[in-house]
Design a protein around this motif. Structure first.
Motif, PDB file in Angstrom:
ATOM      1  N   ASN A 109      45.365  52.412  41.392  1.00 59.76           N
ATOM      2  CA  ASN A 109      44.076  52.681  42.025  1.00 59.76           C
ATOM      3  C   ASN A 109      44.187  52.403  43.514  1.00 59.76           C
ATOM      4  OD1 ASN A 109      42.757  53.283  39.619  1.00 59.76           O
ATOM      5  ND2 ASN A 109      40.981  52.055  40.160  1.00 59.76           N
ATOM      6  N   ILE A 110      43.520  53.205  44.311  1.00 58.72           N
ATOM      7  CA  ILE A 110      43.502  52.994  45.753  1.00 58.72           C
ATOM      8  C   ILE A 110      42.066  53.090  46.246  1.00 58.72           C
ATOM      9  CG2 ILE A 110      44.261  53.871  47.999  1.00 58.72           C
ATOM     10  CD1 ILE A 110      46.824  54.774  46.741  1.00 58.72           C
ATOM     11  N   THR A 111      41.634  52.077  47.021  1.00 57.94           N
ATOM     12  CA  THR A 111      40.278  52.036  47.559  1.00 57.94           C
ATOM     13  C   THR A 111      40.337  51.915  49.075  1.00 57.94           C
ATOM     14  OG1 THR A 111      39.524  50.872  45.572  1.00 57.94           O
ATOM     15  CG2 THR A 111      38.054  50.847  47.484  1.00 57.94           C
ATOM     16  N   PRO A 112      39.660  52.790  49.820  1.00 64.42           N
ATOM     17  CA  PRO A 112      39.605  52.643  51.284  1.00 64.42           C
ATOM     18  C   PRO A 112      38.974  51.306  51.665  1.00 64.42           C
ATOM     19  CG  PRO A 112      38.829  54.814  50.610  1.00 64.42           C
ATOM     20  CD  PRO A 112      38.954  53.991  49.359  1.00 64.42           C
ATOM     21  N   LYS A 113      39.549  50.623  52.644  1.00 66.33           N
ATOM     22  CA  LYS A 113      39.068  49.301  53.039  1.00 66.33           C
ATOM     23  C   LYS A 113      37.616  49.327  53.498  1.00 66.33           C
ATOM     24  CE  LYS A 113      41.674  46.431  55.267  1.00 66.33           C
ATOM     25  NZ  LYS A 113      42.582  45.807  56.258  1.00 66.33           N
ATOM     26  N   GLU A 114      37.217  50.435  54.157  1.00 66.92           N
ATOM     27  CA  GLU A 114      35.846  50.480  54.685  1.00 66.92           C
ATOM     28  C   GLU A 114      34.793  50.468  53.587  1.00 66.92           C
ATOM     29  OE1 GLU A 114      37.351  54.846  54.980  1.00 66.92           O
ATOM     30  OE2 GLU A 114      38.132  52.829  55.373  1.00 66.92           O
ATOM     31  N   GLU A 115      35.167  50.866  52.362  1.00 62.27           N
ATOM     32  CA  GLU A 115      34.209  50.850  51.267  1.00 62.27           C
ATOM     33  C   GLU A 115      33.829  49.430  50.849  1.00 62.27           C
ATOM     34  OE1 GLU A 115      34.955  53.190  47.866  1.00 62.27           O
ATOM     35  OE2 GLU A 115      35.322  55.054  48.971  1.00 62.27           O
ATOM     36  N   LEU A 116      34.669  48.449  51.217  1.00 62.61           N
ATOM     37  CA  LEU A 116      34.425  47.062  50.801  1.00 62.61           C
ATOM     38  C   LEU A 116      34.157  46.135  51.979  1.00 62.61           C
ATOM     39  CD1 LEU A 116      37.248  46.732  48.097  1.00 62.61           C
ATOM     40  CD2 LEU A 116      34.878  47.446  47.768  1.00 62.61           C
ATOM     41  N   GLU A 117      33.900  46.700  53.150  1.00 59.08           N
ATOM     42  CA  GLU A 117      33.732  45.886  54.349  1.00 59.08           C
ATOM     43  C   GLU A 117      32.494  45.004  54.304  1.00 59.08           C
ATOM     44  OE1 GLU A 117      33.816  48.604  57.602  1.00 59.08           O
ATOM     45  OE2 GLU A 117      36.013  48.617  57.736  1.00 59.08           O
ATOM     46  N   ASP A 118      31.466  45.395  53.574  1.00 57.57           N
ATOM     47  CA  ASP A 118      30.189  44.678  53.589  1.00 57.57           C
ATOM     48  C   ASP A 118      30.049  43.649  52.470  1.00 57.57           C
ATOM     49  OD1 ASP A 118      29.438  46.229  55.774  1.00 57.57           O
ATOM     50  OD2 ASP A 118      28.558  47.793  54.503  1.00 57.57           O
ATOM     51  N   HIS A 187      47.481  48.358  52.822  1.00 56.46           N
ATOM     52  CA  HIS A 187      48.436  49.236  53.502  1.00 56.46           C
ATOM     53  C   HIS A 187      47.713  50.471  54.021  1.00 56.46           C
ATOM     54  CE1 HIS A 187      52.126  51.282  54.525  1.00 56.46           C
ATOM     55  NE2 HIS A 187      51.926  52.234  53.636  1.00 56.46           N
ATOM     56  N   ASN A 188      47.941  50.798  55.285  1.00 58.10           N
ATOM     57  CA  ASN A 188      47.402  52.021  55.886  1.00 58.10           C
ATOM     58  C   ASN A 188      45.894  52.171  55.724  1.00 58.10           C
ATOM     59  OD1 ASN A 188      49.869  52.821  56.845  1.00 58.10           O
ATOM     60  ND2 ASN A 188      50.252  54.358  55.264  1.00 58.10           N
ATOM     61  N   GLY A 189      45.168  51.048  55.762  1.00 65.70           N
ATOM     62  CA  GLY A 189      43.719  51.130  55.644  1.00 65.70           C
ATOM     63  C   GLY A 189      43.212  51.267  54.221  1.00 65.70           C
ATOM     64  N   PHE A 190      44.069  50.979  53.243  1.00 70.60           N
ATOM     65  CA  PHE A 190      43.691  51.067  51.839  1.00 70.60           C
ATOM     66  C   PHE A 190      44.047  49.768  51.121  1.00 70.60           C
ATOM     67  CE2 PHE A 190      44.445  55.474  53.083  1.00 70.60           C
ATOM     68  CZ  PHE A 190      43.350  56.133  52.547  1.00 70.60           C
ATOM     69  N   TYR A 191      43.349  49.517  50.017  1.00 70.09           N
ATOM     70  CA  TYR A 191      43.742  48.491  49.059  1.00 70.09           C
ATOM     71  C   TYR A 191      44.421  49.191  47.880  1.00 70.09           C
ATOM     72  CZ  TYR A 191      40.600  45.308  51.547  1.00 70.09           C
ATOM     73  OH  TYR A 191      39.979  44.549  52.506  1.00 70.09           O
ATOM     74  N   TYR A 192      45.638  48.787  47.580  1.00 63.37           N
ATOM     75  CA  TYR A 192      46.403  49.356  46.469  1.00 63.37           C
ATOM     76  C   TYR A 192      46.352  48.378  45.295  1.00 63.37           C
ATOM     77  CZ  TYR A 192      48.647  52.764  49.610  1.00 63.37           C
ATOM     78  OH  TYR A 192      48.898  53.787  50.484  1.00 63.37           O
ATOM     79  N   ASP A 193      46.042  48.893  44.106  1.00 62.11           N
ATOM     80  CA  ASP A 193      46.033  48.089  42.886  1.00 62.11           C
ATOM     81  C   ASP A 193      46.969  48.736  41.871  1.00 62.11           C
ATOM     82  OD1 ASP A 193      43.693  45.919  42.890  1.00 62.11           O
ATOM     83  OD2 ASP A 193      43.006  47.681  43.995  1.00 62.11           O
TER      84      ASP A 193
END
Length: 220
Positions: A109-118, A187-193
């Motif tokens: 799974n990969i989640t963009p970091k900005e989705e979890l900034e708040d 990595h590269n602005g993403f969270y890798y799971d």
């Protein structure tokens, strides 16, 4: 103040066994090698394992039972969790002899970091703890059993832990204890799971395959 419903599910990052999108989308596959240039990831799937095709996606994801302790329906939970980037599994062919057998599985799974900034976290470690809590609300009897010291792959800091939970599925009469190895990295602005599932209870083990997979990971 609690986090929002969508953020809660994003934190879980389950990459549930059996959920997948077609790995041929925006991906180059040569034999056992998976390459996604857009996301900057390369790895080798275990020998003789296969990727789940998108045509099987709807059927497979509807058969796993999750989140019974939540007010949301299973359909709502699956929608909010989203889809893994890819999945490799041992018993990838739909054969009668595999019915009721747990298939050792690796998902990403990969989640963009900005989705979890708040979410209010200050460190990646704090975000991981929040993620563990979110996962425990969705998988039955989820428990972290071991945490490892961080290490580096491709100059990126990886976090790893082992867990276990009860896997519930329409084709299995009783909940099945499943072991889960989780690898997390920024990595590269993403969270890798990366999530590696196996079941000692059914003697469906893949420790060697998981270690070989881990050694093959390259972040570009």
């Amino acid at each position: 103040m609690g986090i929002g419903r969508r953020q809660f599910f994003k934190l879980s990052s389950l990459a549930l066994a059996g959920l997948a999108v077609d790995p041929l989308n925006a991906v180059a596959i040569n034999d056992n090698v998976y390459v996604n240039k857009k996301l900057g990831i390369l790895f080798h799937k275990p020998e003789n394992w296969g990727f789940i095709a998108v045509k099987d996606f709807g059927k497979i994801k509807s058969e796993q039972i999750i989140g019974e302790g939540l007010e949301d329906s299973q359909e709502e939970i699956l929608e909010e969790l989203g889809d893994p980037i890819c999945i490799a599994t041992k018993y990838y062919q739909d054969k009668p002899e595999y019915k009721g057998i747990f298939s050792p599985t690796i998902t990403l799974n990969i989640t963009p970091k900005e989705e979890l900034e708040d979410l209010g976290h200050e460190t990646f470690e704090e975000l991981m703890e929040m993620s563990e809590f979110g996962t425990s609300m969705i998988l039955k009897d989820f428990e972290v059993t071991k945490k490892y010291k961080p290490y580096f792959i491709s100059n990126c800091k990886f976090y790893e832990y082992d867990a276990e939970y009860l896997f519930e599925h329409m084709e299995i009469n009783e909940p099945l204890k499943v072991e889960l190895k989780v690898l997390k990295v920024e990595h590269n602005g993403f969270y890798y799971d990366f999530n590696c599932h196996q079941s000692k209870a059914q003697n469906q083990l893949a420790n060697k395959e998981f270690e070989e997979f881990k050694k093959s990971i390259k972040l570009i």
